[in-house]
Motif scaffolding. Structure first.
Motif, PDB file in Angstrom:
ATOM      1  N   ALA A  20       0.835  -1.205   0.000  1.00  0.00           N
ATOM      2  CA  ALA A  20       0.000   0.000   0.000  1.00  0.00           C
ATOM      3  C   ALA A  20       0.869   1.255   0.000  1.00  0.00           C
ATOM      4  O   ALA A  20       2.037   1.228   0.379  1.00  0.00           O
ATOM      5  CB  ALA A  20      -0.920  -0.005   1.224  1.00  0.00           C
ATOM      6  N   GLY A  21       0.261   2.357  -0.408  1.00  0.00           N
ATOM      7  CA  GLY A  21       0.889   3.666  -0.259  1.00  0.00           C
ATOM      8  C   GLY A  21       1.819   4.100  -1.375  1.00  0.00           C
ATOM      9  O   GLY A  21       2.407   5.178  -1.293  1.00  0.00           O
ATOM     10  N   ASP A  62      -6.242   1.767  -1.891  1.00  0.00           N
ATOM     11  CA  ASP A  62      -5.816   2.275  -0.579  1.00  0.00           C
ATOM     12  C   ASP A  62      -6.974   2.932   0.170  1.00  0.00           C
ATOM     13  O   ASP A  62      -7.112   2.782   1.386  1.00  0.00           O
ATOM     14  CB  ASP A  62      -4.670   3.280  -0.737  1.00  0.00           C
ATOM     15  N   LEU A  66      -3.495  -1.502   5.858  1.00  0.00           N
ATOM     16  CA  LEU A  66      -2.585  -1.145   4.774  1.00  0.00           C
ATOM     17  C   LEU A  66      -1.156  -1.475   5.169  1.00  0.00           C
ATOM     18  O   LEU A  66      -0.633  -0.931   6.151  1.00  0.00           O
ATOM     19  CB  LEU A  66      -2.726   0.337   4.433  1.00  0.00           C
ATOM     20  N   CYS A 117       2.572  -1.210   4.215  1.00  0.00           N
ATOM     21  CA  CYS A 117       3.430  -0.379   3.371  1.00  0.00           C
ATOM     22  C   CYS A 117       4.842  -0.951   3.320  1.00  0.00           C
ATOM     23  O   CYS A 117       5.388  -1.377   4.342  1.00  0.00           O
ATOM     24  CB  CYS A 117       3.494   1.037   3.924  1.00  0.00           C
ATOM     25  N   VAL A 140       4.196   5.095   3.684  1.00  0.00           N
ATOM     26  CA  VAL A 140       3.418   5.511   4.856  1.00  0.00           C
ATOM     27  C   VAL A 140       3.128   7.005   4.786  1.00  0.00           C
ATOM     28  O   VAL A 140       2.007   7.460   5.045  1.00  0.00           O
ATOM     29  CB  VAL A 140       4.175   5.177   6.158  1.00  0.00           C
ATOM     30  N   LEU A 166       0.342   7.935   2.299  1.00  0.00           N
ATOM     31  CA  LEU A 166      -0.999   7.697   2.830  1.00  0.00           C
ATOM     32  C   LEU A 166      -1.399   8.775   3.837  1.00  0.00           C
ATOM     33  O   LEU A 166      -2.552   9.228   3.850  1.00  0.00           O
ATOM     34  CB  LEU A 166      -1.057   6.320   3.494  1.00  0.00           C
ATOM     35  N   LYS A 167      -0.452   9.182   4.653  1.00  0.00           N
ATOM     36  CA  LYS A 167      -0.744  10.207   5.660  1.00  0.00           C
ATOM     37  C   LYS A 167      -1.193  11.506   4.986  1.00  0.00           C
ATOM     38  O   LYS A 167      -2.114  12.185   5.452  1.00  0.00           O
ATOM     39  CB  LYS A 167       0.487  10.456   6.528  1.00  0.00           C
ATOM     40  N   ILE A 213      -4.943   8.895   5.453  1.00  0.00           N
ATOM     41  CA  ILE A 213      -5.064   7.478   5.806  1.00  0.00           C
ATOM     42  C   ILE A 213      -3.980   7.149   6.826  1.00  0.00           C
ATOM     43  O   ILE A 213      -2.787   7.097   6.503  1.00  0.00           O
ATOM     44  CB  ILE A 213      -4.912   6.569   4.571  1.00  0.00           C
ATOM     45  N   THR A 214      -4.384   6.934   8.073  1.00  0.00           N
ATOM     46  CA  THR A 214      -3.417   6.635   9.134  1.00  0.00           C
ATOM     47  C   THR A 214      -3.817   5.413   9.966  1.00  0.00           C
ATOM     48  O   THR A 214      -2.957   4.760  10.546  1.00  0.00           O
ATOM     49  CB  THR A 214      -3.262   7.837  10.084  1.00  0.00           C
ATOM     50  N   THR A 232      -2.356   1.413   9.511  1.00  0.00           N
ATOM     51  CA  THR A 232      -1.323   1.545   8.490  1.00  0.00           C
ATOM     52  C   THR A 232       0.002   1.097   9.095  1.00  0.00           C
ATOM     53  O   THR A 232       0.398   1.590  10.149  1.00  0.00           O
ATOM     54  CB  THR A 232      -1.223   3.007   8.012  1.00  0.00           C
ATOM     55  N   TYR A 233       0.688   0.167   8.437  1.00  0.00           N
ATOM     56  CA  TYR A 233       1.892  -0.443   9.015  1.00  0.00           C
ATOM     57  C   TYR A 233       3.032  -0.437   8.001  1.00  0.00           C
ATOM     58  O   TYR A 233       2.839  -0.787   6.842  1.00  0.00           O
ATOM     59  CB  TYR A 233       1.618  -1.885   9.441  1.00  0.00           C
TER      60      TYR A 233
END
Length: 358
Positions: free
Chosen positions: A117-118, A136, A142, A144, A150, A153-154, A158-159, A162-163
């Motif tokens: 993701a991301g 996403d 998610l 990453c 990361v 996404l932020k 999107i937080t 999220t890893y």
């Protein structure tokens, strides 16, 4: 718990092959193969070489326009997910299979876990960019591969869940690179020695659908000072035929071949002098194997590889491509950007820990 993993293209088979082992130690998993990649060397061979469990479902979506292909997958995936009732759906990367799986799961209110993701190229003309942005924003969890992902996404708000876990493809490269070198005989058959050749792959629509881009890229390959291995994507071959450009593949410099099996491809990347590609996955594999890469696009989602000097963006410009290859006559210092080979275990553990809250 039951997971449904949706795959359909070469990089997804690699990721799913590593993740499936980790998941099945903790839960039931079913694999749904959309058939987006249907050539044997780009599909079936991955299940064999990576010991990936045989798919419970094979949809045989085949090749078509983006809309038709995605719609066909979406209809069949909906039926399967209604029948199987998984606790969550796993999707990988940025293909039409990823988009269809995400849409089907979201409409059925099934949590979605997005592996890789991301990523962002910030080029909305790329179908892959549309697929990953939509996925996403539909995903529940998610995973990453890098800190940059990361951060992307932020920026989009999107937080939650999220890893940053590293890249599952790195797990595969570290696990199989030595096996690949022992088993592959491609170089021997061609009479080449390690470090004496370049490897080139071309399949992105922005290049294959543009005859001027293809002319420029093939012209550059002929101008290089070493032989070039060219595993030819079936879609690329069709486009070259359509534009009457197949004769540009002729010449003693280019070794044109069918798509390579996974272990053969890994061996050929790891022994190349430089890799030239428009593939996101091959960019990463080259960097992980400490091989310089020239990306024949104007942007990349793997910006870290460029920032640290292992990758150069050359677009579809003959002079820039040749100059970029020449640049890599100087040694490159590679860093560990994509993890320690334990990403699949991290993902499985996170899913087991947070699943009650999904």
């Amino acid at each position: 718990m039951k997971a449904a993993a949706i795959v359909g293209a070469r990089p997804q088979f690699v990721k799913a092959g590593m993740l499936s082992r980790a998941l099945r130690r903790h839960m039931e998993e079913i694999i749904i193969h959309t058939g987006q990649h249907y050539d044997a060397n780009m599909s079936a061979v991955f299940f064999e070489q990576l010991s990936l469990p045989h798919p419970e479902y094979e949809l045989q979506a085949g090749s078509d326009t983006h809309a038709r292909q995605t719609a066909r997958m979406l209809m069949e995936l909906e039926e399967i997910l209604v029948k199987e009732k998984p606790d969550f759906v796993l999707v990988f990367g940025d293909t039409n299979s990823t988009l269809a799986g995400s849409l089907a799961a979201a409409k059925l209110h099934i949590p979605i876990a997005h592996v890789e993701a991301g990523l962002r190229s910030y080029n909305r003309r790329m179908p892959e960019e549309i697929n990953r942005v939509v996925t996403d924003h539909l995903s529940t969890v998610l995973f990453c591969p890098t800190g940059t992902a990361v951060g992307n996404l932020k920026k989009e708000g999107i937080t939650r869940h999220t890893y940053m876990v590293g890249d599952v493809m790195c797990d595969a490269v570290l696990a199989y690179k030595d096996v690949a070198l022992r088993q592959s005989s491609v170089l021997e058959r061609l009479g080449l020695v390690p470090g004496s050749y370049y490897l080139a792959t071309i399949h992105r629509a922005e290049n294959t659908d543009n005859p001027e881009h293809m002319r420029a890229i093939l012209r550059a390959l002929h101008q290089l000072d070493r032989p070039v291995l060219v595993p030819l994507h079936p879609r690329t071959k069709k486009c070259l035929e359509k534009f009457g450009l197949l004769p540009l593949l002729d010449g003693e410099k280019l070794h044109v071949m069918e798509p390579l099996r996974y272990l053969d491809m890994l061996a050929c990347i790891s022994q190349a002098s430089v890799v030239l590609t428009d593939s996101g996955g091959v960019q990463k594999e080259a960097y992980m194997l400490h091989i310089p890469c020239v990306t024949m696009r104007s942007e990349t989602e793997w910006v870290e590889t460029v920032a640290h000097g292992g990758n150069v963006l050359a677009g579809a410009d003959s002079q820039r491509i040749v100059a970029a290859v020449e640049q890599f006559k100087q040694p490159v210092s590679f860093r560990n950007l994509f993890g320690d080979g334990k990403t699949a275990d991290q993902i499985a553990e996170i899913l087991m820990t947070i699943s009650p809250d999904l």
